[in-house]
Design an enzyme around this catalytic site. Structure first.
Site, short mmCIF file in Angstrom:
data_model
loop_
_atom_site.label_atom_id
_atom_site.label_comp_id
_atom_site.label_asym_id
_atom_site.label_seq_id
_atom_site.Cartn_x
_atom_site.Cartn_y
_atom_site.Cartn_z
N ARG A 71 -16.69 -89.43 -48.54
CA ARG A 71 -17.25 -89.71 -49.21
C ARG A 71 -18.63 -90.79 -49.23
NH1 ARG A 71 -13.21 -94.37 -49.05
NH2 ARG A 71 -11.67 -92.86 -50.38
N ARG A 140 -16.97 -101.19 -46.54
CA ARG A 140 -17.07 -100.08 -47.74
C ARG A 140 -18.07 -100.19 -48.48
NH1 ARG A 140 -11.83 -97.42 -47.81
NH2 ARG A 140 -10.84 -97.72 -45.69
N LYS A 204 -9.49 -102.17 -43.34
CA LYS A 204 -10.19 -101.69 -44.13
C LYS A 204 -11.03 -103.28 -44.99
CE LYS A 204 -8.42 -98.84 -46.63
NZ LYS A 204 -7.80 -98.21 -47.65
N LYS A 206 -13.46 -105.22 -48.37
CA LYS A 206 -13.96 -104.59 -49.35
C LYS A 206 -14.88 -105.41 -50.22
CE LYS A 206 -11.64 -101.06 -49.78
NZ LYS A 206 -9.95 -100.12 -51.52
N CYS A 425 -5.40 -92.59 -59.48
CA CYS A 425 -5.93 -91.86 -58.65
C CYS A 425 -5.89 -90.16 -58.18
CB CYS A 425 -5.13 -92.78 -57.24
SG CYS A 425 -3.63 -91.42 -57.05
N CYS A 431 -4.65 -85.97 -51.80
CA CYS A 431 -4.20 -87.17 -51.02
C CYS A 431 -3.48 -86.87 -50.05
CB CYS A 431 -3.34 -88.41 -51.94
SG CYS A 431 -3.80 -89.67 -51.14
N CYS A 470 0.89 -93.30 -55.26
CA CYS A 470 1.88 -94.43 -54.38
C CYS A 470 1.70 -95.60 -54.48
CB CYS A 470 2.14 -93.21 -52.76
SG CYS A 470 0.23 -94.57 -52.01
N CYS A 474 -4.66 -97.52 -55.76
CA CYS A 474 -6.26 -97.04 -55.26
C CYS A 474 -6.93 -97.08 -56.61
CB CYS A 474 -6.20 -95.27 -55.04
SG CYS A 474 -5.71 -95.24 -53.10
FE1 SRM Z 1 -7.62 -96.11 -51.69
C1 SRM Z 1 -6.01 -95.05 -48.85
C2 SRM Z 1 -8.68 -93.16 -52.28
C3 SRM Z 1 -9.76 -96.53 -54.29
C4 SRM Z 1 -6.15 -98.76 -51.53
N1 SRM Z 1 -7.53 -93.93 -51.04
C5 SRM Z 1 -6.81 -94.09 -49.67
C6 SRM Z 1 -6.52 -92.33 -49.51
C7 SRM Z 1 -8.12 -92.26 -48.12
C8 SRM Z 1 -5.53 -91.33 -48.70
C9 SRM Z 1 -5.31 -91.75 -46.70
O1 SRM Z 1 -5.88 -92.87 -46.20
O2 SRM Z 1 -5.16 -90.53 -46.22
C10 SRM Z 1 -7.17 -92.12 -50.53
C11 SRM Z 1 -7.76 -90.34 -50.73
C12 SRM Z 1 -7.59 -88.93 -51.86
C13 SRM Z 1 -8.17 -88.26 -51.92
O3 SRM Z 1 -7.67 -87.04 -51.71
O4 SRM Z 1 -9.38 -88.23 -52.34
C14 SRM Z 1 -7.60 -92.45 -51.65
N2 SRM Z 1 -8.67 -94.96 -52.82
C15 SRM Z 1 -8.97 -93.57 -53.17
C16 SRM Z 1 -10.45 -93.22 -54.34
C17 SRM Z 1 -11.06 -91.86 -54.42
C18 SRM Z 1 -9.32 -93.29 -55.66
C19 SRM Z 1 -10.28 -92.73 -56.94
O5 SRM Z 1 -9.39 -92.02 -57.36
O6 SRM Z 1 -11.09 -92.95 -57.37
C20 SRM Z 1 -10.85 -94.73 -54.14
C21 SRM Z 1 -12.44 -93.92 -53.03
C22 SRM Z 1 -13.12 -96.03 -53.26
C23 SRM Z 1 -13.95 -95.68 -52.76
O7 SRM Z 1 -14.90 -94.60 -53.34
O8 SRM Z 1 -14.34 -96.60 -51.65
C24 SRM Z 1 -10.47 -95.80 -53.96
N3 SRM Z 1 -8.18 -97.57 -52.52
C25 SRM Z 1 -8.78 -97.96 -53.28
C26 SRM Z 1 -8.55 -99.22 -54.37
C27 SRM Z 1 -9.50 -99.89 -55.07
C28 SRM Z 1 -10.36 -100.41 -54.59
O9 SRM Z 1 -10.74 -99.88 -53.74
O10 SRM Z 1 -10.62 -101.31 -55.15
C29 SRM Z 1 -7.61 -99.90 -53.47
C30 SRM Z 1 -6.76 -101.00 -53.47
C31 SRM Z 1 -8.11 -102.20 -53.50
C32 SRM Z 1 -7.21 -102.93 -51.80
O11 SRM Z 1 -7.77 -101.92 -50.93
O12 SRM Z 1 -6.60 -103.17 -51.43
C33 SRM Z 1 -7.36 -98.68 -52.80
N4 SRM Z 1 -6.33 -96.65 -50.44
C34 SRM Z 1 -5.89 -97.99 -50.73
C35 SRM Z 1 -5.02 -98.38 -49.38
C36 SRM Z 1 -3.55 -99.05 -49.43
C37 SRM Z 1 -4.53 -100.67 -48.44
C38 SRM Z 1 -3.29 -101.38 -47.92
O13 SRM Z 1 -4.25 -102.39 -48.20
O14 SRM Z 1 -2.40 -100.79 -47.88
C39 SRM Z 1 -4.82 -96.89 -48.47
C40 SRM Z 1 -3.70 -96.67 -47.88
C41 SRM Z 1 -4.74 -97.74 -46.43
O15 SRM Z 1 -5.57 -98.00 -45.89
O16 SRM Z 1 -3.44 -96.97 -45.37
C42 SRM Z 1 -6.36 -96.36 -49.25
FE1 SF4 Z 2 -3.53 -91.13 -52.38
FE2 SF4 Z 2 -1.92 -92.96 -52.81
FE3 SF4 Z 2 -4.23 -93.47 -53.12
FE4 SF4 Z 2 -3.12 -92.53 -54.81
S1 SF4 Z 2 -2.99 -94.53 -54.77
S2 SF4 Z 2 -5.26 -92.09 -53.68
S3 SF4 Z 2 -1.63 -91.09 -53.98
S4 SF4 Z 2 -3.36 -93.20 -51.59
#
Ligand code: SRM
Ligand code: SF4
Length: 561
Positions: A71, A140, A204, A206, A425, A431, A470, A474
């Protein structure tokens, strides 16, 4: 891995070095060591395996098909066309022929194998971008409204976002040593992380800036937000928000999505002090014993927003003023051509679920390469996975239009208002946390939803619809009017009733449902909406006003809804 294990790895990592160099050099496996998989995230790198072939490889007693997601961090999503062309080349040379635009204005590459990791990161750096702190327990990518060309205000806000991003970037030299053959410091004891300390943050973090009336960055979903207050055409300051977050775990009511609180008002020259105080308060008081409870939103709920505000004021030396008034109208993007106050034009291009690739007649990767090669514009990534062809001179507009048409990627060639307001997502196959399809299924699901909208004469109605594979959220599904959250293959939980501007949480409506059940549940609701809505009333607002879904007042009450 438990929170305590992750804390131990961070503490013993010599500021994010760990054994990454040894892991990269190991020719016997396509993976890196388990401890290094935690540290690599801070460098913007996730180890993944192809889940489509996982069971077959296990059957054949082969190691999983490991590869890496990378990323790149891009504050405010601002890219020159030269940088885009570099990303385009990297996608074709080292990744899976696609660039993935994310929900935080960044880009991802998927499918990079271990022996190409270092070269890929070096090439990203040669384009004057980096991947440090794109993931990991740090701040981030900082979001900023992607149309800075539209006014002096937006341009100034972009500069604030870049400053904040730089201020909160980890100071460690590990990134340069490992990926860019930077000079090794004699002893990592000499090095300090002035903001993060040796164990970085509990989780994390943000941050985002926003300029009302558009809430395109979804500021209420951010740990830290700055809502720009404009008075007499000038930036008077910012309302500071804190404690937003989406992630939860199915079946665990101690976890929940939460909208940020407005803490108070600060002046532009107070941004960095306030931000640092928010970060260090979370560093010192966030829960380091349970990662599911470690985000800032829980710190604030556990100790109270008044305590948190006092702590931020004490640490920053800033007395926050009364929040100023503002209103949001939408959390989506404004599509098509827009002219700014300098006379330049900007085209917001719909990119389905952020995937930039060539697929049949829709040759997005090639079309964007062709436009970038003209070098008469810049690119802006939006928080809704779209891309803005920015700063186009009036005389070049028709040439851009022609290329969009030639490559089959004009907005009108692809999308209904519903689709234009949809996101999904990544999900399968990359993922590791996906429970159900998301990006690969959403286009087909929107087809079916479009048919349902057409049945009720709602073809021209914009509704936000978001899907995730899930419960981590995201694509921010809990602030979509229709949110689908994967629970098992082919099964989703349905959330309804969020505000169109991302200002109200959705409520749980249906659990563990298949496509047929979801469409059956939506059918009568859309019928009533079509027949009973007030002038201009949004779907989510209608559902709440009609008591078809409850209004969720705060995150802690999410599951009670
Ligand atoms: Fe996310 C984890 C993809 C925005 C909440 N997210 C992941 C991971 C890295 C999976 C992992 O931990 O193994 C995913 C990678 C998938 C892949 O194959 O690429 C992933 N997140 C993404 C992206 C690429 C989704 C998308 O389709 O665009 C976004 C990348 C953003 C960036 O450029 O930095 C992405 N993730 C978000 C957002 C939205 C936002 O930030 O505005 C959220 C919700 C907001 C938040 O953080 O509360 C988000 N991602 C999570 C979480 C849950 C965090 C939590 O507090 O519980 C995880 C899992 C974790 O952190 O354990 C996660
Ligand atoms: Fe992966 Fe769940 Fe984030 Fe979708 S919402 S990219 S399935 S961690």
């Amino acid at each position: 891995m438990s929170a305590l294990d992750v804390e131990k790895i961070k503490a013993g990592s010599r500021r994010l070095r760990g054994t990454l160099l040894e892991s990269l050099a190991d020719p016997l496996t396509g993976a890196i060591s388990e401890a290094d998989t935690q540290l690599s995230k801070f460098h913007g790198i996730y180890q993944q395996d192809d889940r489509d072939v996982r069971s077959e490889r296990t059957r054949q007693k082969l190691e999983p098909a490991y590869s890496f997601m990378i990323r790149a961090r891009i504050p405010g999503g601002l890219l020159t066309t030269a940088q885009w062309l570099a990303m385009d080349r990297i996608a074709r040379e080292f990744a899976n022929d696609s660039i993935r635009l994310t929900t935080r204005q960044a880009v991802q590459f998927h499918g990079v194998i271990k022996r190409r990791l270092k070269r890929t990161i070096a090439d990203i750096n040669s384009a004057a971008l980096d991947t440090l702190a794109a993931c990991g327990d740090v701040n981030r990518n900082v979001m900023s409204p992607p149309l800075p060309g539209l006014s002096r205000v937006h341009r100034a806000v972009q500069r604030h976002a870049e400053e904040l991003s730089a201020h909160l970037t980890p100071a460690t030299g590990a990134y340069h040593e490992i990926w860019l053959d930077g000079k090794k410091i004699a002893s990592s004891e000499e090095e300090v992380e002035p903001i993060y300390g040796d164990t970085y943050l509990p989780r994390k973090f943000k941050a985002a800036f926003v300029v009302p009336p558009q809430n395109d960055v979804d500021v209420y979903a951010q740990d830290l937000g700055f809502v720009t207050i404009v008075e007499d055409g000038e930036i008077a300051g910012f309302n500071v928000t804190a404690g937003g977050g989406m992630g939860m775990t199915h079946g665990d009511t101690a976890t929940y999505p939460r909208l940020a609180d407005v803490l108070g008002f600060c002046r532009p020259d107070e941004i960095l002090a306030v931000a640092q105080a928010v970060v260090t308060t979370q560093r010192d008081h966030g829960d380091r014993t349970e990662r599911k409870h470690a985000r800032l939103k829980y710190t604030i709920d556990d100790r109270g927003v008044d305590w948190f505000r006092d702590e931020v004021q004490r640490r920053s030396g800033v007395t926050l003023g009364e929040p100023r008034g503002f209103a949001f109208v939408a959390n989506g993007d404004a599509y098509g051509w827009h002219r700014d106050d300098t006379g330049a034009w900007h085209y917001t291009l719909f990119v389905q679920n952020g995937r930039v690739s060539d697929a049949g007649d829709r040759r997005l990767l090639s079309g964007l390469r062709r436009i970038a090669q003209t070098r008469r514009c810049e690119y802006r990534l939006t928080p809704n996975q779209n891309l803005i062809i920015s700063k186009v001179a009036a005389r070049d507009r028709s040439a851009v239009d022609d290329i969009l048409a030639e490559y089959g990627i004009r907005n009108d060639a692809q999308a209904t208002p519903l689709r234009l307001n949809s996101m999904a997502c990544v999900g399968f196959p990359t993922c590791g946390l996906a429970m159900a399809e998301s990006e690969r299924y959403m286009p087909e699901f929107v087809d079916k939803l479009d048919a349902l909208f057409a049945k009720h004469g709602l073809d021209d109605t914009a509704v936000t619809a978001r899907m995730t594979g899930c419960a981590n959220g995201c694509a921010r599904p809990y602030i979509a009017e229709i949110g689908l959250v994967g629970k098992a293959p082919g099964r989703y939980s349905l959330f309804l009733g969020a505000g169109f501007a991302g200002e109200r949480l959705a409520a749980p409506y249906l659990d563990n449902a298949n496509e047929e059940q979801i469409l059956e549940a939506l059918d009568p609701l859309l019928e009533r909406y079509a027949g009973e809505r007030e002038d201009g009333e949004r779907f989510g607002d209608f559902l709440v006003r009609s008591a078809l879904v409850p209004a969720i007042a705060e995150g802690r009450l999410f599951h009670a809804g």
